[in-house]
Design a protein around this motif. Structure first.
Motif, mmCIF file in Angstrom:
data_model
loop_
_atom_site.group_PDB
_atom_site.id
_atom_site.type_symbol
_atom_site.label_atom_id
_atom_site.label_comp_id
_atom_site.label_asym_id
_atom_site.label_seq_id
_atom_site.Cartn_x
_atom_site.Cartn_y
_atom_site.Cartn_z
ATOM 1 N N LYS A 114 52.743 38.018 45.432
ATOM 2 C CA LYS A 114 51.796 37.958 44.314
ATOM 3 C C LYS A 114 50.619 37.047 44.651
ATOM 4 O O LYS A 114 49.458 37.375 44.360
ATOM 5 C CB LYS A 114 52.511 37.469 43.043
ATOM 6 C CG LYS A 114 51.637 37.426 41.830
ATOM 7 C CD LYS A 114 51.144 38.794 41.433
ATOM 8 C CE LYS A 114 50.355 38.720 40.144
ATOM 9 N NZ LYS A 114 49.521 39.885 39.942
ATOM 10 N N THR A 115 50.890 35.922 45.280
ATOM 11 C CA THR A 115 49.824 34.995 45.663
ATOM 12 C C THR A 115 48.898 35.629 46.692
ATOM 13 O O THR A 115 47.665 35.577 46.547
ATOM 14 C CB THR A 115 50.428 33.693 46.220
ATOM 15 O OG1 THR A 115 51.264 33.111 45.212
ATOM 16 C CG2 THR A 115 49.353 32.704 46.623
ATOM 17 N N LEU A 116 49.463 36.256 47.696
ATOM 18 C CA LEU A 116 48.659 36.922 48.726
ATOM 19 C C LEU A 116 47.804 38.026 48.114
ATOM 20 O O LEU A 116 46.619 38.167 48.416
ATOM 21 C CB LEU A 116 49.567 37.492 49.816
ATOM 22 C CG LEU A 116 48.892 38.255 50.944
ATOM 23 C CD1 LEU A 116 47.964 37.341 51.736
ATOM 24 C CD2 LEU A 116 49.938 38.864 51.860
ATOM 25 N N ARG A 117 48.398 38.787 47.217
ATOM 26 C CA ARG A 117 47.670 39.877 46.563
ATOM 27 C C ARG A 117 46.517 39.349 45.710
ATOM 28 O O ARG A 117 45.411 39.878 45.742
ATOM 29 C CB ARG A 117 48.644 40.682 45.707
ATOM 30 C CG ARG A 117 48.005 41.849 45.019
ATOM 31 C CD ARG A 117 49.052 42.645 44.283
ATOM 32 N NE ARG A 117 48.398 43.557 43.374
ATOM 33 C CZ ARG A 117 48.972 44.109 42.349
ATOM 34 N NH1 ARG A 117 50.223 43.858 42.088
ATOM 35 N NH2 ARG A 117 48.320 44.932 41.574
ATOM 36 N N ASN A 118 46.776 38.293 44.940
ATOM 37 C CA ASN A 118 45.721 37.724 44.105
ATOM 38 C C ASN A 118 44.566 37.204 44.946
ATOM 39 O O ASN A 118 43.398 37.471 44.635
ATOM 40 C CB ASN A 118 46.267 36.596 43.230
ATOM 41 C CG ASN A 118 47.069 37.100 42.062
ATOM 42 O OD1 ASN A 118 47.044 38.274 41.731
ATOM 43 N ND2 ASN A 118 47.816 36.204 41.440
ATOM 44 N N ILE A 119 44.871 36.460 45.988
ATOM 45 C CA ILE A 119 43.813 35.906 46.832
ATOM 46 C C ILE A 119 43.021 37.029 47.492
ATOM 47 O O ILE A 119 41.786 37.001 47.511
ATOM 48 C CB ILE A 119 44.398 34.943 47.878
ATOM 49 C CG1 ILE A 119 44.933 33.681 47.174
ATOM 50 C CG2 ILE A 119 43.354 34.567 48.932
ATOM 51 C CD1 ILE A 119 45.733 32.767 48.076
ATOM 52 N N SER A 120 43.698 38.033 48.018
ATOM 53 C CA SER A 120 43.015 39.164 48.655
ATOM 54 C C SER A 120 42.121 39.899 47.665
ATOM 55 O O SER A 120 40.980 40.247 47.996
ATOM 56 C CB SER A 120 44.032 40.141 49.240
ATOM 57 O OG SER A 120 44.806 39.509 50.230
ATOM 58 N N ASN A 121 42.625 40.140 46.468
ATOM 59 C CA ASN A 121 41.815 40.822 45.452
ATOM 60 C C ASN A 121 40.589 40.002 45.072
ATOM 61 O O ASN A 121 39.512 40.555 44.844
ATOM 62 C CB ASN A 121 42.652 41.131 44.216
ATOM 63 C CG ASN A 121 43.597 42.289 44.437
ATOM 64 O OD1 ASN A 121 43.373 43.135 45.294
ATOM 65 N ND2 ASN A 121 44.668 42.330 43.676
ATOM 66 N N HIS A 122 40.731 38.693 45.005
ATOM 67 C CA HIS A 122 39.590 37.847 44.669
ATOM 68 C C HIS A 122 38.552 37.859 45.791
ATOM 69 O O HIS A 122 37.352 37.930 45.521
ATOM 70 C CB HIS A 122 40.047 36.419 44.388
ATOM 71 C CG HIS A 122 40.866 36.301 43.146
ATOM 72 N ND1 HIS A 122 41.641 35.211 42.873
ATOM 73 C CD2 HIS A 122 41.058 37.152 42.101
ATOM 74 C CE1 HIS A 122 42.249 35.372 41.724
ATOM 75 N NE2 HIS A 122 41.915 36.554 41.240
ATOM 76 N N ILE A 123 38.997 37.793 47.029
ATOM 77 C CA ILE A 123 38.064 37.776 48.156
ATOM 78 C C ILE A 123 37.284 39.083 48.248
ATOM 79 O O ILE A 123 36.074 39.089 48.460
ATOM 80 C CB ILE A 123 38.809 37.489 49.477
ATOM 81 C CG1 ILE A 123 39.288 36.037 49.483
ATOM 82 C CG2 ILE A 123 37.932 37.784 50.688
ATOM 83 C CD1 ILE A 123 40.214 35.699 50.631
ATOM 84 N N PHE A 124 37.986 40.203 48.075
ATOM 85 C CA PHE A 124 37.352 41.509 48.238
ATOM 86 C C PHE A 124 36.847 42.109 46.931
ATOM 87 O O PHE A 124 36.339 43.224 46.914
ATOM 88 C CB PHE A 124 38.304 42.472 48.956
ATOM 89 C CG PHE A 124 38.604 42.029 50.354
ATOM 90 C CD1 PHE A 124 37.630 42.128 51.336
ATOM 91 C CD2 PHE A 124 39.826 41.483 50.680
ATOM 92 C CE1 PHE A 124 37.877 41.701 52.628
ATOM 93 C CE2 PHE A 124 40.089 41.056 51.979
ATOM 94 C CZ PHE A 124 39.108 41.166 52.955
ATOM 95 N N HIS A 125 36.978 41.366 45.830
ATOM 96 C CA HIS A 125 36.467 41.780 44.519
ATOM 97 C C HIS A 125 36.948 43.183 44.133
ATOM 98 O O HIS A 125 36.171 44.020 43.685
ATOM 99 C CB HIS A 125 34.935 41.703 44.484
ATOM 100 C CG HIS A 125 34.435 40.343 44.829
ATOM 101 N ND1 HIS A 125 34.434 39.312 43.921
ATOM 102 C CD2 HIS A 125 33.963 39.828 45.993
ATOM 103 C CE1 HIS A 125 33.964 38.219 44.503
ATOM 104 N NE2 HIS A 125 33.672 38.500 45.765
ATOM 105 N N ASN A 126 38.230 43.421 44.326
ATOM 106 C CA ASN A 126 38.814 44.707 43.950
ATOM 107 C C ASN A 126 38.798 44.878 42.436
ATOM 108 O O ASN A 126 38.910 43.904 41.686
ATOM 109 C CB ASN A 126 40.250 44.819 44.465
ATOM 110 C CG ASN A 126 40.300 44.855 45.964
ATOM 111 O OD1 ASN A 126 39.396 45.356 46.618
ATOM 112 N ND2 ASN A 126 41.355 44.310 46.535
ATOM 113 N N ASP A 127 38.646 46.123 41.999
ATOM 114 C CA ASP A 127 38.676 46.424 40.568
ATOM 115 C C ASP A 127 40.088 46.219 40.030
ATOM 116 O O ASP A 127 41.078 46.477 40.719
ATOM 117 C CB ASP A 127 38.233 47.861 40.305
ATOM 118 C CG ASP A 127 36.765 48.072 40.631
ATOM 119 O OD1 ASP A 127 35.992 47.103 40.527
ATOM 120 O OD2 ASP A 127 36.399 49.203 40.998
ATOM 121 N N LEU A 128 40.152 45.785 38.800
ATOM 122 C CA LEU A 128 41.421 45.585 38.131
ATOM 123 C C LEU A 128 41.964 46.920 37.647
ATOM 124 O O LEU A 128 41.215 47.733 37.099
ATOM 125 C CB LEU A 128 41.212 44.636 36.944
ATOM 126 C CG LEU A 128 42.442 44.067 36.264
ATOM 127 C CD1 LEU A 128 43.274 43.248 37.244
ATOM 128 C CD2 LEU A 128 42.004 43.189 35.105
#
Length: 110
Positions: free
Chosen positions: A74-88
């Protein structure tokens, strides 16, 4: 919407207190939620007593590692999504947490 993944299913199916029941009981959810929150908030620095309480609630030492894995993913996913600005995803959009961060300031060459 069902969010429980295979890791969560493994955690909740392995409780010892009620081996004839396939569904987890409310106390199992409470023990799992409490332990997971402590792993997260303490950054994994739980006490021996907290680990022992989790095992005493009917979970195994392997399931402690399942919690660690779930928190790590979950932590890895959150950080990756924040860095790459993935849509929710639309399914979780109502639970979005608004976070305002200070802008990153470039460091001067030293």
């Amino acid at each position: 919407m069902r969010v429980l993944n295979p890791i969560g299913s493994n955690l909740l199916s392995g409780t010892r207190r009620d081996p004839n029941r396939k569904n987890a009981t409310p106390w199992a959810f409470a023990a799992l939620a409490t332990f997971t929150a402590r792993v997260f908030t303490s950054r994994g620095m739980i006490t021996k007593a907290e680990a022992a309480a989790f095992v005493a609630a009917g979970f195994s030492e392997k399931q402690i590692l399942d919690v660690v894995l779930a928190v790590a993913v979950k932590t890895l996913r959150n950080i990756s999504n924040h860095i790459f600005h993935n849509d929710l995803d639309e399914a979780v959009a109502p639970y979005r947490v608004a976070v305002k961060l200070a802008p990153v300031v470039a460091l001067a060459n030293e």
